[in-house]
Design a protein around this motif. Structure first.
Motif, PDB file in Angstrom:
ATOM      1  N   MET A 110     -12.792   3.345  -0.982  1.00 15.94           N
ATOM      2  CA  MET A 110     -11.420   2.858  -0.843  1.00 15.94           C
ATOM      3  C   MET A 110     -11.161   2.360   0.575  1.00 15.94           C
ATOM      4  SD  MET A 110      -8.475   2.171  -2.104  1.00 15.94           S
ATOM      5  CE  MET A 110      -8.070   3.061  -3.619  1.00 15.94           C
ATOM      6  N   GLN A 111     -11.643   3.086   1.559  1.00 17.20           N
ATOM      7  CA  GLN A 111     -11.453   2.653   2.944  1.00 17.20           C
ATOM      8  C   GLN A 111     -12.082   1.287   3.183  1.00 17.20           C
ATOM      9  OE1 GLN A 111     -13.040   5.821   5.374  1.00 17.20           O
ATOM     10  NE2 GLN A 111     -11.609   7.332   4.536  1.00 17.20           N
ATOM     11  N   GLN A 122      -9.938  -1.410   1.497  1.00 20.20           N
ATOM     12  CA  GLN A 122      -8.732  -1.680   2.279  1.00 20.20           C
ATOM     13  C   GLN A 122      -9.062  -2.508   3.520  1.00 20.20           C
ATOM     14  OE1 GLN A 122      -7.428   2.375   2.771  1.00 20.20           O
ATOM     15  NE2 GLN A 122      -6.073   2.299   0.984  1.00 20.20           N
ATOM     16  N   GLN A 123     -10.185  -2.207   4.159  1.00 18.60           N
ATOM     17  CA  GLN A 123     -10.594  -2.980   5.336  1.00 18.60           C
ATOM     18  C   GLN A 123     -10.912  -4.425   4.960  1.00 18.60           C
ATOM     19  OE1 GLN A 123     -13.840  -0.681   6.946  1.00 18.60           O
ATOM     20  NE2 GLN A 123     -12.499   1.012   7.572  1.00 18.60           N
ATOM     21  N   ILE A 133      -9.602  -6.107   2.429  1.00 15.37           N
ATOM     22  CA  ILE A 133      -8.326  -6.781   2.165  1.00 15.37           C
ATOM     23  C   ILE A 133      -7.646  -7.150   3.481  1.00 15.37           C
ATOM     24  CG2 ILE A 133      -6.017  -6.520   1.175  1.00 15.37           C
ATOM     25  CD1 ILE A 133      -7.259  -4.657  -0.923  1.00 15.37           C
ATOM     26  N   ARG A 134      -7.625  -6.197   4.390  1.00 15.39           N
ATOM     27  CA  ARG A 134      -6.992  -6.428   5.692  1.00 15.39           C
ATOM     28  C   ARG A 134      -7.698  -7.550   6.445  1.00 15.39           C
ATOM     29  NH1 ARG A 134      -2.945  -7.346   8.762  1.00 15.39           N
ATOM     30  NH2 ARG A 134      -2.950  -6.383  10.812  1.00 15.39           N
ATOM     31  N   VAL A 172       0.144  -5.309  -3.543  1.00 18.75           N
ATOM     32  CA  VAL A 172      -0.839  -4.341  -4.045  1.00 18.75           C
ATOM     33  C   VAL A 172      -0.148  -3.447  -5.053  1.00 18.75           C
ATOM     34  CG1 VAL A 172      -2.335  -2.391  -3.471  1.00 18.75           C
ATOM     35  CG2 VAL A 172      -2.197  -4.352  -1.916  1.00 18.75           C
ATOM     36  N   TYR A 178      -0.870  -0.029  -6.878  1.00 18.05           N
ATOM     37  CA  TYR A 178      -1.783   1.113  -6.850  1.00 18.05           C
ATOM     38  C   TYR A 178      -1.243   2.209  -7.747  1.00 18.05           C
ATOM     39  CZ  TYR A 178      -4.616   4.996  -5.111  1.00 18.05           C
ATOM     40  OH  TYR A 178      -5.465   6.067  -5.015  1.00 18.05           O
ATOM     41  N   PHE A 206      -2.771   4.351  -0.215  1.00 17.88           N
ATOM     42  CA  PHE A 206      -2.246   3.184   0.496  1.00 17.88           C
ATOM     43  C   PHE A 206      -1.051   3.533   1.380  1.00 17.88           C
ATOM     44  CE2 PHE A 206      -4.895   0.904  -2.422  1.00 17.88           C
ATOM     45  CZ  PHE A 206      -5.206  -0.281  -1.769  1.00 17.88           C
ATOM     46  N   CYS A 252      -1.449   2.730   5.122  1.00 18.82           N
ATOM     47  CA  CYS A 252      -1.760   1.355   5.536  1.00 18.82           C
ATOM     48  C   CYS A 252      -0.536   0.754   6.224  1.00 18.82           C
ATOM     49  CB  CYS A 252      -2.170   0.516   4.328  1.00 18.82           C
ATOM     50  SG  CYS A 252      -3.727   1.022   3.554  1.00 18.82           S
ATOM     51  N   TYR A 295       3.081  -2.318  -3.207  1.00 20.74           N
ATOM     52  CA  TYR A 295       3.180  -2.538  -1.773  1.00 20.74           C
ATOM     53  C   TYR A 295       3.130  -4.037  -1.502  1.00 20.74           C
ATOM     54  CZ  TYR A 295       2.192   2.431  -0.927  1.00 20.74           C
ATOM     55  OH  TYR A 295       2.258   3.794  -0.900  1.00 20.74           O
ATOM     56  N   THR A 327       2.845  -7.126   1.915  1.00 25.15           N
ATOM     57  CA  THR A 327       2.707  -7.394   3.348  1.00 25.15           C
ATOM     58  C   THR A 327       4.068  -7.778   3.920  1.00 25.15           C
ATOM     59  OG1 THR A 327       2.106  -9.675   2.782  1.00 25.15           O
ATOM     60  CG2 THR A 327       0.317  -8.130   3.207  1.00 25.15           C
TER      61      THR A 327
END
Length: 227
Positions: free
Chosen positions: A168-169, A172-173, A175-176, A188, A190, A200, A203, A225, A227
């Motif tokens: 998962m980490q 997420q990285q 996506i970021r 997102v 989730y 999440f 984040c 979620y 941005t």
């Protein structure tokens, strides 16, 4: 062999008795269960749990595939307010329920990321079978989500509790990193069990936008979620 209708009714009655404690809850259970069968019939596919039996070699940080009930798939995809400019990605696509529901809308494209080839092959077959119901091209990628580079046009990421920990980490990285390369609006969705943490929540590049109820399916939390 076709299951006799009285057998299906007995199974439905058993599920309703186990899952509900009041007449109103029993009615809601009956409607949700009926809807699950209806969507499979609508698409001409089989996405029930039994169709995913035989999962092997599931990595330690991956959650064995469990299809999100059709009622919640419809509810979740609707909450994302999809538009023709969206690119939708489902992590842990399984048999393709979210892919099919998303592709009923006119989007740029829909992508499923699935680690296990037997599930991915079934999802591809389901997409082919349901093609006459879909308005958007669907691609299923067989790969480790932690190693998959997020395309810079993705605007929606859908995750129904597919994995935890370092996987998962890494996702997420990824996506970021895509957002850094090409800043853009992104949502997102989730979903996770209530006894598991919201992965999440920490984040800081996302903000909570909406929380969805699980209806008759207790013990699930769904959050959107953005941005």
């Amino acid at each position: 062999m076709t299951t006799p209708p009285w057998t299906r009714l007995r199974r439905l009655a058993s599920i309703i008795r186990r899952g509900a404690s009041s007449p109103r809850d029993r009615l809601r259970w009956a409607l949700a269960h009926t809807e699950s069968h209806a969507w499979d019939l609508y698409f001409g596919v089989d996405t029930r749990r039994a169709a995913a039996q035989g999962q092997t070699d599931v990595p330690a940080e991956s959650i064995p595939y469990e299809p999100l009930p059709w009622f919640l798939v419809r509810h979740a995809v609707g909450a994302l307010e999809l538009s023709p400019d969206d690119v939708f990605v489902d992590y842990g696509a399984g048999l393709g329920r979210a892919l099919l529901m998303a592709a009923r809308n006119r989007l740029k494209r829909v992508v499923g990321v699935e680690l296990l080839r037997p599930l991915a092959d079934s999802a591809k077959q389901n997409v082919r079978t349901a093609q006459h119901r879909l308005r958007t091209p669907v691609e299923v990628v067989v790969t480790d989500a932690a190693a998959w580079d997020v395309p810079d046009d993705v605007t929606v990421a859908y995750l129904f509790n597919p994995f935890v920990g370092t996987v998962m980490q890494a996702v997420q990285q990824k996506i970021r990193a895509s957002l850094v390369r090409r800043p853009r609006p992104l949502r997102v969705l989730y979903a996770h069990a209530d006894d598991q943490p919201d992965l999440f929540a920490a984040c800081d590049w996302l903000r909570p936008r909406r929380q969805l109820g699980g209806g008759v399916y207790k013990g699930l939390t769904l959050r959107v979620y953005a941005t």
